[in-house]
Motif scaffolding. Structure first.
Motif, PDB file in Angstrom:
ATOM      1  N   PRO A   1       0.814  -1.233   0.000  1.00  0.00           N
ATOM      2  CA  PRO A   1       0.000   0.000   0.000  1.00  0.00           C
ATOM      3  C   PRO A   1       0.840   1.273   0.000  1.00  0.00           C
ATOM      4  O   PRO A   1       0.504   2.233  -0.710  1.00  0.00           O
ATOM      5  N   LEU A   2       1.938   1.288   0.770  1.00  0.00           N
ATOM      6  CA  LEU A   2       2.774   2.489   0.804  1.00  0.00           C
ATOM      7  C   LEU A   2       3.443   2.740  -0.542  1.00  0.00           C
ATOM      8  O   LEU A   2       3.504   3.885  -1.018  1.00  0.00           O
ATOM      9  N   GLY A   3       3.971   1.670  -1.161  1.00  0.00           N
ATOM     10  CA  GLY A   3       4.612   1.843  -2.456  1.00  0.00           C
ATOM     11  C   GLY A   3       3.634   2.278  -3.537  1.00  0.00           C
ATOM     12  O   GLY A   3       3.952   3.145  -4.370  1.00  0.00           O
ATOM     13  N   MET A   4       2.434   1.696  -3.552  1.00  0.00           N
ATOM     14  CA  MET A   4       1.427   2.091  -4.529  1.00  0.00           C
ATOM     15  C   MET A   4       0.992   3.540  -4.310  1.00  0.00           C
ATOM     16  O   MET A   4       0.859   4.313  -5.286  1.00  0.00           O
ATOM     17  N   ALA A   5       0.766   3.910  -3.060  1.00  0.00           N
ATOM     18  CA  ALA A   5       0.344   5.287  -2.776  1.00  0.00           C
ATOM     19  C   ALA A   5       1.422   6.289  -3.169  1.00  0.00           C
ATOM     20  O   ALA A   5       1.136   7.347  -3.729  1.00  0.00           O
ATOM     21  N   SER A   6       2.677   5.952  -2.898  1.00  0.00           N
ATOM     22  CA  SER A   6       3.778   6.849  -3.241  1.00  0.00           C
ATOM     23  C   SER A   6       3.900   7.028  -4.752  1.00  0.00           C
ATOM     24  O   SER A   6       4.188   8.123  -5.239  1.00  0.00           O
ATOM     25  N   ALA A   7       3.682   5.947  -5.510  1.00  0.00           N
ATOM     26  CA  ALA A   7       3.797   6.034  -6.974  1.00  0.00           C
ATOM     27  C   ALA A   7       2.605   6.763  -7.590  1.00  0.00           C
ATOM     28  O   ALA A   7       2.774   7.589  -8.494  1.00  0.00           O
ATOM     29  N   LEU A   8       1.389   6.452  -7.111  1.00  0.00           N
ATOM     30  CA  LEU A   8       0.198   7.070  -7.691  1.00  0.00           C
ATOM     31  C   LEU A   8       0.073   8.543  -7.312  1.00  0.00           C
ATOM     32  O   LEU A   8      -0.572   9.317  -8.030  1.00  0.00           O
TER      33      LEU A   8
END
Length: 331
Positions: free
Chosen positions: A138-145
């Motif tokens: 979730p953190l990686g996806m949120a950071s990328a999006l």
């Protein structure tokens, strides 16, 4: 081309790919055997040349002060006065039969000791991996999006701090906070229940989460720049469907190798964290073997660790062909 010929051609291609995969797996298995022989020779040679007398260590662990005659007689009975290659050949022959010898300090078979510590290490590995996945994806996806927003900067800052903190320091901080001040978890994690397992697993998961979050972010950003994303948007496909059905699965493929290495290192035991929390895993066992110069236990542990790494890497490499369709097309 007639339909029968097309079906026959497709079947032959699939059969050729399967035969090629089997040949590759067989070659990797042969490589594992050769590497294990090399590691066994180097490990045995280093322990043979290391200072200290295993016979005296064995007596000291049992609280006995031996005489010189007792030491010499025991060395002769254990075959420690034989030449190097004679000792190595005898030890290797026993290893091939599943007998790694007897622990000098604990007076138990090495195979039994490794088997006893395997289940606690496996539980710690599964818990740490689960916590890492729950946090990093979730953190990686949120950071990328949310690239170049305050969410992205916050996640990158947290992961930078997490990568910079060593495991032993994180473990001590968690122990001081949750064991001493709040008294939620026990100080000694030897019971094997959830409370005893959570803090060591969280300590390992924090460092892994920081690395995997950055990798997930990089992989997602790379996938978002691909042409198929632009094409899907142009056709009117929902953004959520593009992200979770296309970008997310494709971005996880580059992380498989890293994931396999992490599992291998955790199954080999994480010595520092296990010692801090007094957790009865393979890492704690290895540290006690080194401090007591328990050569048989050290040799068995090193072979076990090497075997884990190579088997996990083999499984990861073989899984690429079945997970990624592009690999099958290349074959």
């Amino acid at each position: 081309m007639p339909l029968h010929d097309k079906v026959t051609c497709i079947f032959c291609k699939k059969k050729g790919v399967n035969d090629l995969n089997k040949k590759q797996i067989l070659m990797r298995l042969l490589q594992i055997i050769v590497v294990l022989f090399g590691i066994s020779f180097i490990t045995f040679g280093l322990t043979y040349m290391s200072p200290g007398d295993p016979v005296r260590n064995m007596y000291s662990a049992n609280g006995i002060m031996p005489t010189e005659e007792m030491v010499e007689q025991t060395r002769e009975e254990m075959g420690l006065n034989d030449p190097f290659f004679v000792q190595y050949g005898r030890w290797l022959g026993n290893c091939l039969q599943g007998d790694f010898g007897k622990s000098y300090s604990l007076n138990k078979p090495v195979t039994e000791l490794l088997a006893e510590r395997l289940w606690p290490t496996l539980k710690l590995t599964l818990m740490a991996i689960l916590l890492m996945l729950v946090l990093s994806i979730p953190l990686g996806m949120a950071s990328a999006l949310k690239k170049n927003t305050w969410i992205d900067y916050l996640v990158r800052g947290i992961t930078f701090i997490g990568c910079a903190m060593p495991n032993f320091w994180v473990g001590l901080l968690l122990m001081m906070a949750f064991c001493v001040y709040f008294q939620i978890f026990p100080v000694i994690s030897s019971a094997g229940d959830f409370k005893s397992l959570f803090l060591p697993a969280l300590t390992l998961a924090i460092a892994m989460t920081s690395k995997y979050t950055r990798q997930v972010r990089t992989a997602v950003l790379d996938e978002l720049s691909q042409d198929y994303v632009i094409g899907a948007q142009a056709r009117g496909v929902k953004w959520s469907r593009i992200v979770w059905c296309n970008v997310f699965p494709n971005s996880l493929l580059p992380l498989i190798t890293m994931f396999g290495l992490s599992i291998g290192s955790l199954l080999g035991g994480t010595a520092v964290v296990e010692v801090i929390f007094s957790y009865p895993g393979l890492g704690n066992l290895a540290v006690s073997a080194i401090t007591s110069s328990d050569y048989n236990l050290i040799q068995g542990y090193v072979l076990w660790l090497a075997l884990i790494y190579m088997v996990i890497n083999l499984i990861v490499d073989a899984s690429y062909v079945y997970i990624d369709p592009r690999m099958r097309l290349k074959e």
